[in-house]
Design a protein around this motif. Structure first.
Motif, PDB file in Angstrom:
ATOM      1  N   HIS A   1       7.010   4.433   1.071  1.00 22.65           N
ATOM      2  CA  HIS A   1       7.490   5.585   0.301  1.00 22.65           C
ATOM      3  C   HIS A   1       9.013   5.567   0.165  1.00 22.65           C
ATOM      4  N   ASN A   2       9.714   5.338   1.270  1.00 15.72           N
ATOM      5  CA  ASN A   2      11.179   5.363   1.241  1.00 15.72           C
ATOM      6  C   ASN A   2      11.751   4.301   0.315  1.00 15.72           C
ATOM      7  N   LEU A   3      11.116   3.129   0.286  1.00 17.46           N
ATOM      8  CA  LEU A   3      11.604   2.064  -0.583  1.00 17.46           C
ATOM      9  C   LEU A   3      11.241   2.306  -2.049  1.00 17.46           C
ATOM     10  N   LEU A   4      10.008   2.694  -2.301  1.00 15.31           N
ATOM     11  CA  LEU A   4       9.585   2.894  -3.690  1.00 15.31           C
ATOM     12  C   LEU A   4      10.324   4.056  -4.349  1.00 15.31           C
ATOM     13  N   THR A   5      10.809   4.997  -3.548  1.00 17.27           N
ATOM     14  CA  THR A   5      11.592   6.099  -4.107  1.00 17.27           C
ATOM     15  C   THR A   5      12.832   5.591  -4.833  1.00 17.27           C
ATOM     16  N   LEU A   6      13.353   4.432  -4.424  1.00 19.12           N
ATOM     17  CA  LEU A   6      14.551   3.885  -5.056  1.00 19.12           C
ATOM     18  C   LEU A   6      14.332   3.546  -6.521  1.00 19.12           C
ATOM     19  N   ARG A   7      13.092   3.335  -6.913  1.00 20.90           N
ATOM     20  CA  ARG A   7      12.818   3.065  -8.332  1.00 20.90           C
ATOM     21  C   ARG A   7      13.246   4.238  -9.201  1.00 20.90           C
ATOM     22  N   GLY A   8      12.768   5.418  -8.830  1.00 14.08           N
ATOM     23  CA  GLY A   8      13.045   6.583  -9.645  1.00 14.08           C
ATOM     24  C   GLY A   8      14.443   7.123  -9.474  1.00 14.08           C
ATOM     25  N   THR A   9      14.998   7.039  -8.266  1.00 18.23           N
ATOM     26  CA  THR A   9      16.302   7.646  -8.021  1.00 18.23           C
ATOM     27  C   THR A   9      17.466   6.755  -8.428  1.00 18.23           C
ATOM     28  N   HIS A  10      17.282   5.417  -8.348  1.00 17.34           N
ATOM     29  CA  HIS A  10      18.409   4.526  -8.617  1.00 17.34           C
ATOM     30  C   HIS A  10      18.068   3.375  -9.566  1.00 17.34           C
ATOM     31  N   GLY A  11      16.865   3.347 -10.091  1.00 13.66           N
ATOM     32  CA  GLY A  11      16.497   2.290 -11.033  1.00 13.66           C
ATOM     33  C   GLY A  11      16.457   0.909 -10.428  1.00 13.66           C
ATOM     34  N   ILE A  12      16.204   0.816  -9.124  1.00 18.43           N
ATOM     35  CA  ILE A  12      16.146  -0.479  -8.447  1.00 18.43           C
ATOM     36  C   ILE A  12      14.726  -1.030  -8.538  1.00 18.43           C
ATOM     37  N   ASP A  13      14.612  -2.308  -8.836  1.00 17.41           N
ATOM     38  CA  ASP A  13      13.312  -2.981  -8.895  1.00 17.41           C
ATOM     39  C   ASP A  13      12.829  -3.207  -7.463  1.00 17.41           C
ATOM     40  N   VAL A  14      11.790  -2.488  -7.070  1.00 17.85           N
ATOM     41  CA  VAL A  14      11.311  -2.521  -5.690  1.00 17.85           C
ATOM     42  C   VAL A  14       9.847  -2.957  -5.645  1.00 17.85           C
ATOM     43  N   SER A  15       9.537  -3.835  -4.711  1.00 16.21           N
ATOM     44  CA  SER A  15       8.138  -4.173  -4.424  1.00 16.21           C
ATOM     45  C   SER A  15       7.938  -4.154  -2.919  1.00 16.21           C
ATOM     46  N   VAL A  16       6.845  -3.546  -2.479  1.00 14.61           N
ATOM     47  CA  VAL A  16       6.509  -3.458  -1.059  1.00 14.61           C
ATOM     48  C   VAL A  16       5.043  -3.843  -0.914  1.00 14.61           C
ATOM     49  N   GLU A  17       4.771  -4.890  -0.147  1.00 13.62           N
ATOM     50  CA  GLU A  17       3.397  -5.382   0.012  1.00 13.62           C
ATOM     51  C   GLU A  17       3.053  -5.486   1.499  1.00 13.62           C
ATOM     52  N   PHE A  18       1.794  -5.197   1.802  1.00 15.29           N
ATOM     53  CA  PHE A  18       1.279  -5.322   3.167  1.00 15.29           C
ATOM     54  C   PHE A  18       0.023  -6.175   3.141  1.00 15.29           C
ATOM     55  N   ARG A  19      -0.112  -7.044   4.151  1.00 14.49           N
ATOM     56  CA  ARG A  19      -1.349  -7.799   4.331  1.00 14.49           C
ATOM     57  C   ARG A  19      -1.746  -7.762   5.793  1.00 14.49           C
ATOM     58  N   ALA A  20      -3.058  -7.887   6.036  1.00 21.09           N
ATOM     59  CA  ALA A  20      -3.614  -7.751   7.387  1.00 21.09           C
ATOM     60  C   ALA A  20      -3.953  -9.111   7.976  1.00 21.09           C
ATOM     61  N   LEU A  21      -3.581  -9.316   9.234  1.00 24.53           N
ATOM     62  CA  LEU A  21      -3.851 -10.552   9.949  1.00 24.53           C
ATOM     63  C   LEU A  21      -5.088 -10.408  10.838  1.00 24.53           C
ATOM     64  N   PRO A  22      -5.843 -11.485  11.031  1.00 21.93           N
ATOM     65  CA  PRO A  22      -7.027 -11.413  11.891  1.00 21.93           C
ATOM     66  C   PRO A  22      -6.731 -11.702  13.360  1.00 21.93           C
ATOM     67  N   PHE A  23      -5.469 -11.510  13.784  1.00 15.43           N
ATOM     68  CA  PHE A  23      -5.134 -11.746  15.187  1.00 15.43           C
ATOM     69  C   PHE A  23      -3.967 -10.841  15.580  1.00 15.43           C
ATOM     70  N   THR A  24      -3.774 -10.695  16.888  1.00 17.85           N
ATOM     71  CA  THR A  24      -2.649  -9.936  17.417  1.00 17.85           C
ATOM     72  C   THR A  24      -1.434 -10.849  17.502  1.00 17.85           C
ATOM     73  N   PRO A  25      -0.368 -10.559  16.770  1.00 16.78           N
ATOM     74  CA  PRO A  25       0.800 -11.458  16.840  1.00 16.78           C
ATOM     75  C   PRO A  25       1.490 -11.363  18.197  1.00 16.78           C
ATOM     76  N   PRO A  26       1.689 -12.483  18.879  1.00 21.63           N
ATOM     77  CA  PRO A  26       2.378 -12.455  20.174  1.00 21.63           C
ATOM     78  C   PRO A  26       3.888 -12.373  20.039  1.00 21.63           C
ATOM     79  N   VAL A  27       4.390 -12.501  18.798  1.00 23.82           N
ATOM     80  CA  VAL A  27       5.828 -12.447  18.535  1.00 23.82           C
ATOM     81  C   VAL A  27       6.058 -11.563  17.316  1.00 23.82           C
ATOM     82  N   LYS A  28       7.309 -11.167  17.140  1.00 24.29           N
ATOM     83  CA  LYS A  28       7.706 -10.493  15.908  1.00 24.29           C
ATOM     84  C   LYS A  28       8.743 -11.362  15.212  1.00 24.29           C
ATOM     85  N   LEU A  29       8.744 -11.302  13.883  1.00 25.23           N
ATOM     86  CA  LEU A  29       9.608 -12.167  13.089  1.00 25.23           C
ATOM     87  C   LEU A  29      10.099 -11.407  11.869  1.00 25.23           C
TER      88      LEU A  29
END
Length: 313
Positions: free
Chosen positions: A207-235
């Protein structure tokens, strides 16, 4: 900053430094100082411009990019603020900063809560912002992205494009952590709370990122995908040139769930130590950044699935 660089004469400011009207260079004259900074940053990160090497003069850069010298000066100051250039305010051309010139706080391993936010803020200096993240809930990313969003709303930043991709564990797997030590019904409570956090944080981030489209005309894309395992690290991968890596370190701890006290296997992600790697900072760092991108893209394009951030996903 030296006074001489800020007090250019009126004649200098009014005299065009770019190419003649109608030329190909004139068509480039609308390039912003951020675009100039992006290109020079890429040359430094890739090793095309090496530590200790003198930069071209401001006049030469203005001619190359088809911009006014003021835009060049602003671009150079951005890179000096990122510890990539030195002597920007001097009369002679700036020089590419050696790694030792950079602030230790900017490069040393730090807890995620401390180290991620300034790196995200620096990434938002680019015209095209690209952030890829693999994590458990996106809590750290949502918090870290708050400051550049405030800068955008205050008019101090305006990227043209922001693209964010996030890999999170699927709701359908039995998480290795967080998980109840005893399992059973207790495990279901822990899993439900994690799922609620994952969905809520992802929704806020989107929501916070997509709001930038309407308020500032910034081209924004936000995508999420699900993994079939628990990640042991963050990246976290920033603008194709930086990778921030941390281990999720597990510990047993107790917590109240309603009227119950449960023992959990859990990791405090906000306290995980982030190790920074920069493309162009030697073969080790460059290879780590490149391989991290290949790994992330492979997960994104193969075994992950579309993720909807709601109570049933």
């Amino acid at each position: 900053m030296g006074v001489s660089t800020d007090q250019a004469s009126v004649n200098e400011r009014e005299r065009p430094t770019g190419p003649p009207p109608g030329s190909a260079g004139e068509r480039r004259a609308h390039r912003s100082h951020r675009e100039v900074a992006d290109e020079l940053r890429a040359r430094i990160r890739s090793g095309t411009l090496r530590p200790g090497q003198r930069m071209p003069t401001q006049a030469e850069l203005a001619s190359e990019f088809g911009v006014e010298r003021g835009a060049v000066r602003r671009a150079l100051r951005i890179l000096q603020g990122e510890h990539l250039l030195a002597n920007v305010s001097k009369g002679s051309p700036a020089t590419v900063a050696a790694p030792a010139v950079a602030s230790p706080d900017a490069v040393r391993p730090q807890p995620t809560m401390v180290g991620l936010a300034p790196r995200i803020a620096a990434a938002f200096q680019a015209r095209h912002v690209e952030i890829d993240a693999l994590c458990l809930t996106s809590i750290s990313l949502t918090m870290a992205i708050g400051e550049p969003l405030r800068q955008i709303h205050a008019g101090r930043l305006k990227p043209a494009k922001v693209a964010v991709r996030v890999l999170l564990p699927s709701r359908d797997i039995a998480l290795a952590f967080p998980a109840a030590v005893a399992g059973g019904d207790e495990g279901a409570h822990v899993h439900r709370r994690w799922l609620d956090q994952r969905n809520a944080q992802g929704q806020v981030l989107r929501h916070n990122l997509l709001t930038l489209r309407g308020t500032h005309g910034i081209d924004v894309s936000v995508e999420f995908r699900a993994l079939p395992f628990t990640p042991p690290v963050k990246l976290y991968l920033l603008n194709g040139s930086e990778a921030l890596f941390a281990y999720y370190t597990l510990a047993k701890r107790g917590e109240e769930f309603g009227q119950e006290y449960l023992e959990l296997w859990d990791a405090q992600g906000t306290q995980s130590t982030l190790f920074p790697f920069h493309q162009g900072d030697g073969p080790r760092d460059t290879t780590f950044v490149e391989q991290s991108h290949l790994w992330f893209d492979a997960l994104w394009n193969t075994i992950s699935e579309d993720l909807r951030l709601n109570a049933g996903s």
